[in-house]
Design a protein around this motif. Structure first.
Motif, PDB file in Angstrom:
ATOM      1  N   ARG A   1       0.844  -1.192   0.000  1.00 53.81           N
ATOM      2  CA  ARG A   1       0.000   0.000   0.000  1.00 53.81           C
ATOM      3  C   ARG A   1       0.875   1.236   0.000  1.00 53.81           C
ATOM      4  N   VAL A   2       0.509   2.191  -0.877  1.00 51.53           N
ATOM      5  CA  VAL A   2       1.114   3.518  -0.892  1.00 51.53           C
ATOM      6  C   VAL A   2      -0.044   4.498  -0.965  1.00 51.53           C
ATOM      7  N   GLY A   3      -0.316   5.188   0.113  1.00 55.92           N
ATOM      8  CA  GLY A   3      -1.488   6.067   0.170  1.00 55.92           C
ATOM      9  C   GLY A   3      -2.751   5.236   0.033  1.00 55.92           C
ATOM     10  N   ASN A   4      -3.598   5.592  -0.930  1.00 55.51           N
ATOM     11  CA  ASN A   4      -4.832   4.851  -1.181  1.00 55.51           C
ATOM     12  C   ASN A   4      -4.675   3.846  -2.314  1.00 55.51           C
ATOM     13  N   SER A   5      -3.470   3.618  -2.773  1.00 52.52           N
ATOM     14  CA  SER A   5      -3.234   2.723  -3.910  1.00 52.52           C
ATOM     15  C   SER A   5      -2.488   1.470  -3.471  1.00 52.52           C
ATOM     16  N   ALA A   6      -2.656   0.414  -4.240  1.00 54.03           N
ATOM     17  CA  ALA A   6      -1.850  -0.794  -4.089  1.00 54.03           C
ATOM     18  C   ALA A   6      -0.847  -0.776  -5.230  1.00 54.03           C
ATOM     19  N   VAL A   7       0.429  -0.978  -4.932  1.00 61.05           N
ATOM     20  CA  VAL A   7       1.470  -0.909  -5.955  1.00 61.05           C
ATOM     21  C   VAL A   7       2.273  -2.203  -5.981  1.00 61.05           C
ATOM     22  N   MET A   8       2.772  -2.524  -7.147  1.00 65.67           N
ATOM     23  CA  MET A   8       3.626  -3.689  -7.334  1.00 65.67           C
ATOM     24  C   MET A   8       5.029  -3.176  -7.638  1.00 65.67           C
ATOM     25  N   THR A   9       5.998  -3.669  -6.944  1.00 62.59           N
ATOM     26  CA  THR A   9       7.378  -3.259  -7.165  1.00 62.59           C
ATOM     27  C   THR A   9       7.959  -4.045  -8.326  1.00 62.59           C
TER      28      THR A   9
END
Length: 74
Positions: free
Chosen positions: A8-16
């Motif tokens: 989670r980054v803020g309100n988003s889900a991110v893939m590295t």
């Protein structure tokens, strides 16, 4: 196969994307990528291809111009 995590980054889900993944995509930080869903539900990540982007933009215009006819055909 390369494994990565979703976070989670803020309100988003991110893939590295690891350095290895970026190398395989021939991409770097700041580049645009395409994510395409396959018929079986899988996702495919592709480096942005200018010719494909132009084709998709042209298709969008045609679909917008013929939206009513396409809806009747659906």
């Amino acid at each position: 196969m390369i494994e990565t995590k979703i976070r989670r980054v803020g309100n988003s889900a991110v893939m590295t994307l690891t350095t290895e993944m970026l190398a395989l995509l021939d991409a770097k930080e700041g580049d645009s990528l395409f994510v395409v869903r396959g018929d079986n539900g899988d996702l495919r990540i592709m480096a942005r291809d200018q010719s494909l982007a132009e084709i998709l933009e042209a298709a969008e215009i045609v679909m917008d111009e013929n939206r009513e006819a396409l809806q009747k055909l659906a």
